[in-house]
Design a protein around this motif. Structure first.
Motif, PDB file in Angstrom:
ATOM      1  N   TYR A 126       0.833  -1.205   0.000  1.00 57.14           N
ATOM      2  CA  TYR A 126       0.000   0.000   0.000  1.00 57.14           C
ATOM      3  C   TYR A 126       0.867   1.253   0.000  1.00 57.14           C
ATOM      4  O   TYR A 126       1.858   1.327   0.722  1.00 57.14           O
ATOM      5  CB  TYR A 126      -0.908   0.009   1.230  1.00 57.14           C
ATOM      6  CG  TYR A 126      -1.919  -1.095   1.185  1.00 57.14           C
ATOM      7  CD1 TYR A 126      -3.048  -0.979   0.387  1.00 57.14           C
ATOM      8  CD2 TYR A 126      -1.732  -2.261   1.907  1.00 57.14           C
ATOM      9  CE1 TYR A 126      -3.973  -1.993   0.320  1.00 57.14           C
ATOM     10  CE2 TYR A 126      -2.650  -3.289   1.848  1.00 57.14           C
ATOM     11  CZ  TYR A 126      -3.777  -3.150   1.055  1.00 57.14           C
ATOM     12  OH  TYR A 126      -4.686  -4.159   0.987  1.00 57.14           O
ATOM     13  N   PHE A 127       0.481   2.190  -0.833  1.00 59.49           N
ATOM     14  CA  PHE A 127       1.066   3.531  -0.779  1.00 59.49           C
ATOM     15  C   PHE A 127      -0.105   4.451  -0.496  1.00 59.49           C
ATOM     16  O   PHE A 127      -0.948   4.650  -1.371  1.00 59.49           O
ATOM     17  CB  PHE A 127       1.708   3.918  -2.107  1.00 59.49           C
ATOM     18  CG  PHE A 127       2.714   2.922  -2.597  1.00 59.49           C
ATOM     19  CD1 PHE A 127       4.008   2.909  -2.094  1.00 59.49           C
ATOM     20  CD2 PHE A 127       2.358   1.993  -3.550  1.00 59.49           C
ATOM     21  CE1 PHE A 127       4.914   1.979  -2.542  1.00 59.49           C
ATOM     22  CE2 PHE A 127       3.263   1.065  -4.005  1.00 59.49           C
ATOM     23  CZ  PHE A 127       4.544   1.050  -3.497  1.00 59.49           C
ATOM     24  N   LEU A 128      -0.222   4.944   0.701  1.00 63.40           N
ATOM     25  CA  LEU A 128      -1.400   5.706   1.122  1.00 63.40           C
ATOM     26  C   LEU A 128      -2.638   4.867   0.825  1.00 63.40           C
ATOM     27  O   LEU A 128      -2.781   3.784   1.340  1.00 63.40           O
ATOM     28  CB  LEU A 128      -1.426   7.078   0.443  1.00 63.40           C
ATOM     29  CG  LEU A 128      -0.182   7.928   0.770  1.00 63.40           C
ATOM     30  CD1 LEU A 128      -0.168   9.204  -0.045  1.00 63.40           C
ATOM     31  CD2 LEU A 128      -0.119   8.248   2.257  1.00 63.40           C
ATOM     32  N   LEU A 129      -3.530   5.357  -0.055  1.00 59.41           N
ATOM     33  CA  LEU A 129      -4.755   4.585  -0.275  1.00 59.41           C
ATOM     34  C   LEU A 129      -4.671   3.673  -1.496  1.00 59.41           C
ATOM     35  O   LEU A 129      -5.563   2.888  -1.756  1.00 59.41           O
ATOM     36  CB  LEU A 129      -5.959   5.528  -0.415  1.00 59.41           C
ATOM     37  CG  LEU A 129      -6.420   6.102   0.921  1.00 59.41           C
ATOM     38  CD1 LEU A 129      -7.505   7.150   0.712  1.00 59.41           C
ATOM     39  CD2 LEU A 129      -6.949   4.996   1.838  1.00 59.41           C
ATOM     40  N   ALA A 130      -3.596   3.769  -2.238  1.00 56.06           N
ATOM     41  CA  ALA A 130      -3.464   2.924  -3.415  1.00 56.06           C
ATOM     42  C   ALA A 130      -2.587   1.725  -3.072  1.00 56.06           C
ATOM     43  O   ALA A 130      -1.791   1.769  -2.147  1.00 56.06           O
ATOM     44  CB  ALA A 130      -2.843   3.713  -4.559  1.00 56.06           C
ATOM     45  N   GLY A 131      -2.759   0.674  -3.808  1.00 56.34           N
ATOM     46  CA  GLY A 131      -1.925  -0.494  -3.559  1.00 56.34           C
ATOM     47  C   GLY A 131      -1.503  -1.124  -4.856  1.00 56.34           C
ATOM     48  O   GLY A 131      -2.162  -0.970  -5.885  1.00 56.34           O
ATOM     49  N   THR A 132      -0.384  -1.835  -4.830  1.00 54.66           N
ATOM     50  CA  THR A 132      -0.016  -2.623  -5.996  1.00 54.66           C
ATOM     51  C   THR A 132      -0.044  -4.071  -5.561  1.00 54.66           C
ATOM     52  O   THR A 132       0.293  -4.405  -4.437  1.00 54.66           O
ATOM     53  CB  THR A 132       1.400  -2.308  -6.492  1.00 54.66           C
ATOM     54  OG1 THR A 132       2.295  -2.435  -5.388  1.00 54.66           O
ATOM     55  CG2 THR A 132       1.494  -0.921  -7.067  1.00 54.66           C
ATOM     56  N   GLU A 133      -0.460  -4.922  -6.470  1.00 52.71           N
ATOM     57  CA  GLU A 133      -0.598  -6.320  -6.132  1.00 52.71           C
ATOM     58  C   GLU A 133       0.285  -7.145  -7.057  1.00 52.71           C
ATOM     59  O   GLU A 133       0.290  -6.936  -8.256  1.00 52.71           O
ATOM     60  CB  GLU A 133      -2.064  -6.718  -6.309  1.00 52.71           C
ATOM     61  CG  GLU A 133      -2.380  -8.071  -5.748  1.00 52.71           C
ATOM     62  CD  GLU A 133      -3.867  -8.351  -5.889  1.00 52.71           C
ATOM     63  OE1 GLU A 133      -4.580  -8.118  -4.910  1.00 52.71           O
ATOM     64  OE2 GLU A 133      -4.291  -8.779  -6.958  1.00 52.71           O
ATOM     65  N   THR A 134       1.048  -8.044  -6.472  1.00 52.32           N
ATOM     66  CA  THR A 134       1.866  -8.954  -7.257  1.00 52.32           C
ATOM     67  C   THR A 134       1.305 -10.357  -7.059  1.00 52.32           C
ATOM     68  O   THR A 134       1.075 -10.764  -5.935  1.00 52.32           O
ATOM     69  CB  THR A 134       3.327  -8.923  -6.762  1.00 52.32           C
ATOM     70  OG1 THR A 134       3.761  -7.566  -6.745  1.00 52.32           O
ATOM     71  CG2 THR A 134       4.238  -9.719  -7.661  1.00 52.32           C
ATOM     72  N   ASN A 135       1.069 -11.063  -8.140  1.00 51.56           N
ATOM     73  CA  ASN A 135       0.600 -12.450  -8.053  1.00 51.56           C
ATOM     74  C   ASN A 135       1.694 -13.385  -8.539  1.00 51.56           C
ATOM     75  O   ASN A 135       2.259 -13.185  -9.605  1.00 51.56           O
ATOM     76  CB  ASN A 135      -0.643 -12.660  -8.932  1.00 51.56           C
ATOM     77  CG  ASN A 135      -1.843 -11.939  -8.378  1.00 51.56           C
ATOM     78  OD1 ASN A 135      -1.930 -11.695  -7.184  1.00 51.56           O
ATOM     79  ND2 ASN A 135      -2.759 -11.591  -9.247  1.00 51.56           N
ATOM     80  N   LEU A 136       1.998 -14.391  -7.740  1.00 51.25           N
ATOM     81  CA  LEU A 136       2.990 -15.376  -8.135  1.00 51.25           C
ATOM     82  C   LEU A 136       2.386 -16.769  -7.961  1.00 51.25           C
ATOM     83  O   LEU A 136       1.572 -16.993  -7.072  1.00 51.25           O
ATOM     84  CB  LEU A 136       4.237 -15.238  -7.265  1.00 51.25           C
ATOM     85  CG  LEU A 136       4.970 -13.897  -7.431  1.00 51.25           C
ATOM     86  CD1 LEU A 136       5.999 -13.708  -6.343  1.00 51.25           C
ATOM     87  CD2 LEU A 136       5.638 -13.814  -8.798  1.00 51.25           C
TER      88      LEU A 136
END
Ligand SMILES: [Zn+2]
Length: 187
Positions: A42-52
């Motif tokens: 999460y960066f503040l209210l945004a997030g990045t998702e990594t799928n492995l």
């Protein structure tokens, strides 16, 4: 808001020992299941998702846990906040003279304390039945270190079954030694 990266998730290059269920440790009735491990930052209210992707052995009884994701701190906080509003609403429906003075004067605080206590009890009671080690994914992505260019440099996997964690370490010893794979056992 979660930013999804397009394309198929990458398969992890690890060797998964296949002689026991990675959750309960049972050694018969096993099925190889391709599991998607998710890592959200999460960066503040945004997030990045990594799928492995990682193929792991599950017994019939534990298959349901293969894609049950652990709740992150943010999800737990959001659920607790939802419970808080429900309690707040419920307290407001109770006629004021039925409530003790202390509660009446501190409605918000009472609802907040009750919400936190309720959720703490709920997450504590959600313990799995033995020999199962987890109701959620028994193996999950705990951490991800990237290079400046964004390549994955090191992956930390969490294991709910310490025996399977040990077997996984043995099967991937060279990657553990180089630091590309870090294994954390919960017990
Ligand atoms: Zn099992």
């Amino acid at each position: 808001m979660i930013l999804h990266f397009p394309g198929r998730a990458a398969e992890l290059p690890f060797v998964s020992p296949s002689h026991m269920c990675c959750n309960c440790g049972q050694r018969s009735d096993l099925h190889p299941i391709e599991v998607t491990l998710k890592y959200t930052r999460y960066f503040l209210l945004a997030g990045t998702e990594t799928n492995l992707l990682l193929t792991l052995p599950f017994c019939t009884g534990c298959i349901g846990t293969a894609d049950r994701y652990r709740l992150g701190l943010l999800s737990k906080a959001l659920i607790t906040m939802g419970v808080f509003f429900v309690l707040m609403g419920a307290l407001m429906f109770i006629p004021m003279n039925f409530l003790p003075d202390l509660v009446r004067d501190n409605l918000g605080r009472t609802a907040a304390i009750l919400a936190v206590l309720l959720m703490a009890a709920y997450f504590r009671l959600r313990k799995p039945d033995l020999p199962r080690t987890s109701n959620d994914q028994p193996i999950y992505l705990r951490g991800l270190k990237r290079t400046f260019r964004g390549d994955i440099r090191s992956i930390t996997l969490g294991f709910s079954n310490p025996e399977y964690a040990g077997e996984f370490r043995k099967a991937n010893q060279d990657l553990c030694d180089s630091g590309a794979l870090v294994i954390r056992s919960e017990k």
